[in-house]
Design an enzyme around this catalytic site. Structure first.
Site, PDB file in Angstrom:
ATOM      1  N   HIS A  90       0.811  -1.226   0.000  1.00  0.00           N
ATOM      2  CA  HIS A  90       0.000   0.000   0.000  1.00  0.00           C
ATOM      3  C   HIS A  90       0.841   1.272   0.000  1.00  0.00           C
ATOM      4  O   HIS A  90       0.374   2.315   0.455  1.00  0.00           O
ATOM      5  CB  HIS A  90      -0.935   0.006   1.212  1.00  0.00           C
ATOM      6  CG  HIS A  90      -2.148  -0.879   1.023  1.00  0.00           C
ATOM      7  ND1 HIS A  90      -3.103  -0.657   0.072  1.00  0.00           N
ATOM      8  CD2 HIS A  90      -2.538  -2.005   1.675  1.00  0.00           C
ATOM      9  CE1 HIS A  90      -4.044  -1.583   0.137  1.00  0.00           C
ATOM     10  NE2 HIS A  90      -3.715  -2.425   1.099  1.00  0.00           N
ATOM     11  N   ARG A  95       6.030  -6.306   3.887  1.00  0.00           N
ATOM     12  CA  ARG A  95       4.770  -6.777   3.306  1.00  0.00           C
ATOM     13  C   ARG A  95       4.941  -6.715   1.804  1.00  0.00           C
ATOM     14  O   ARG A  95       5.057  -5.632   1.222  1.00  0.00           O
ATOM     15  CB  ARG A  95       3.582  -5.929   3.746  1.00  0.00           C
ATOM     16  CG  ARG A  95       2.300  -6.435   3.048  1.00  0.00           C
ATOM     17  CD  ARG A  95       1.047  -6.082   3.786  1.00  0.00           C
ATOM     18  NE  ARG A  95       0.725  -4.658   3.732  1.00  0.00           N
ATOM     19  CZ  ARG A  95      -0.377  -4.138   4.278  1.00  0.00           C
ATOM     20  NH1 ARG A  95      -1.240  -4.913   4.925  1.00  0.00           N
ATOM     21  NH2 ARG A  95      -0.607  -2.850   4.223  1.00  0.00           N
ATOM     22  N   GLU A 136      -7.360 -12.013   5.601  1.00  0.00           N
ATOM     23  CA  GLU A 136      -8.153 -10.805   5.321  1.00  0.00           C
ATOM     24  C   GLU A 136      -9.097 -11.021   4.154  1.00  0.00           C
ATOM     25  O   GLU A 136      -9.630 -10.052   3.606  1.00  0.00           O
ATOM     26  CB  GLU A 136      -7.236  -9.606   5.072  1.00  0.00           C
ATOM     27  CG  GLU A 136      -6.230  -9.797   3.947  1.00  0.00           C
ATOM     28  CD  GLU A 136      -5.408  -8.547   3.636  1.00  0.00           C
ATOM     29  OE1 GLU A 136      -5.552  -7.532   4.338  1.00  0.00           O
ATOM     30  OE2 GLU A 136      -4.625  -8.607   2.672  1.00  0.00           O
ATOM     31  N   ASP A 157      -9.531  -5.206   5.584  1.00  0.00           N
ATOM     32  CA  ASP A 157      -9.973  -6.038   4.455  1.00  0.00           C
ATOM     33  C   ASP A 157     -10.851  -7.187   4.935  1.00  0.00           C
ATOM     34  O   ASP A 157     -11.793  -7.580   4.244  1.00  0.00           O
ATOM     35  CB  ASP A 157      -8.757  -6.547   3.671  1.00  0.00           C
ATOM     36  CG  ASP A 157      -8.172  -5.451   2.793  1.00  0.00           C
ATOM     37  OD1 ASP A 157      -8.948  -4.767   2.113  1.00  0.00           O
ATOM     38  OD2 ASP A 157      -6.943  -5.267   2.806  1.00  0.00           O
TER      39      ASP A 157
HETATM   40  C1  3PY Z   1      -6.011  -4.609   6.703  1.00  0.00           C
HETATM   41  O1  3PY Z   1      -6.547  -4.171   7.735  1.00  0.00           O
HETATM   42  O2  3PY Z   1      -6.637  -4.993   5.709  1.00  0.00           O
HETATM   43  C2  3PY Z   1      -4.560  -4.676   6.653  1.00  0.00           C
HETATM   44  O3  3PY Z   1      -4.032  -5.237   5.717  1.00  0.00           O
HETATM   45  C3  3PY Z   1      -3.793  -4.033   7.754  1.00  0.00           C
HETATM   46  O4  3PY Z   1      -2.525  -3.740   7.391  1.00  0.00           O
HETATM   47 MG    MG Z   2      -5.274  -5.503   4.035  1.00  0.00          MG
END
Ligand code: 3PY
Ligand code: MG
Length: 257
Positions: free
Chosen positions: A45, A70, A154, A180
């Site tokens: 991100h 990440r 997620e 997510d």
């Molecule tokens: C989310 O909350 O989707 C994340 O990936 C947090 O970093």
């Molecule tokens: Mg995420």
């Protein structure tokens, strides 16, 4: 290749981290003085790409804060590059299936666990690190043990298959992405919703049963305390740029009002 997060996990101690989006070596050096155990260099991100992430990982380990990365794809290239660059662990977003998790193990772990490609690289001191004393097998075993492969939970698919994913040899833990995950549950941002609370508790329980590291993301120290009390081994709190902006918003409000 010591890994502070892993050492704390084994000792039953909690660890704390944050994400970095600032693209700043001095910011990461400063974080090393704060009591945080790790910083997650976010290729998903933020515009941070491989070369920059590798430099920042080097800065972090030199400064004494564990560099996690990440990655931005479930693919061999970012996994290999970031491990070779010295990442203490990889957080992998968007995992949906058991097959994807198996692929990740194949990319991230040396044989016999997986099929990671080999080159003398930064994580093994280009062949000169202590772990090479008995040959390259020592390095391979140490890399498999000490660098963490952590899929994010997620997506609906990952939540559905979390038991199988967590059970895989080579998957070292699970990192919950609450934003997510809440979208996948159809309740965006509603972390107080029973379905979200149950999903989070379920992932934690699965991690406990398989003896794997359970990591939660949240926005505040108060929420982090709650997740530690719930039993999470580690919490990643917020993002360097958000903490900076929040602090200056407070300064501006206090100074100007
Ligand atoms: C989310 O909350 O989707 C994340 O990936 C947090 O970093
Ligand atoms: Mg995420």
């Amino acid at each position: 290749m010591k890994n502070r997060v892993l050492e704390k996990f084994r000792a039953g101690e909690k660890s704390l981290g944050t994400f970095t989006h600032l693209l700043s070596a001095p910011a990461i050096e400063a974080l090393a003085y704060t009591g945080l155990d790790y910083v997650i260099i976010d290729m998903e991100h933020s515009p941070i790409a491989a070369e920059h992430a590798a430099e920042l990982a080097g800065v972090a380990s030199g400064a004494g804060i564990a560099p996690f990365v990440r990655v931005d794809a479930i693919a061999r290239s970012p996994v290999l590059k970031m491990l070779d660059a010295g990442a203490a662990g990889l957080i992998v977003p968007g995992v949906e299936t058991v097959a994807e998790a198996k692929k990740l193990v194949e990319f991230a772990k040396f044989a016999p666990l997986g099929n990671r490609g080999y080159c003398p690289s930064r994580d093994g001191g280009w062949g000169m690190a202590e772990c090479y004393a008995g040959g390259m097998g020592g390095y391979m075993a140490e890399a498999n043990r000490d660098t963490l492969l952590v899929p994010q939970c997620e997506t609906a698919g990952c939540l559905e298959h979390i038991d199988e994913i967590c059970a895989l040899d080579g998957v070292d833990g699970v990192f919950i992405g609450p934003f997510d995950l809440s979208i996948a549950l159809g309740i965006p941002g509603d972390f107080a919703n029973e379905r979200h609370i149950n999903a989070v508790a379920h992932v934690l329980d699965v991690c406990r049963r398989h003896g794997k590291l359970a990591i939660m993301f949240c926005g505040t120290a108060e929420a982090a305390k709650g997740y530690f009390a719930q039993g999470f081994d580690s919490v990643a709190v917020s993002l360097d740029v958000s903490v900076l902006a929040d602090a200056f918003r407070g300064v501006a409000a206090a100074a100007l009002n």
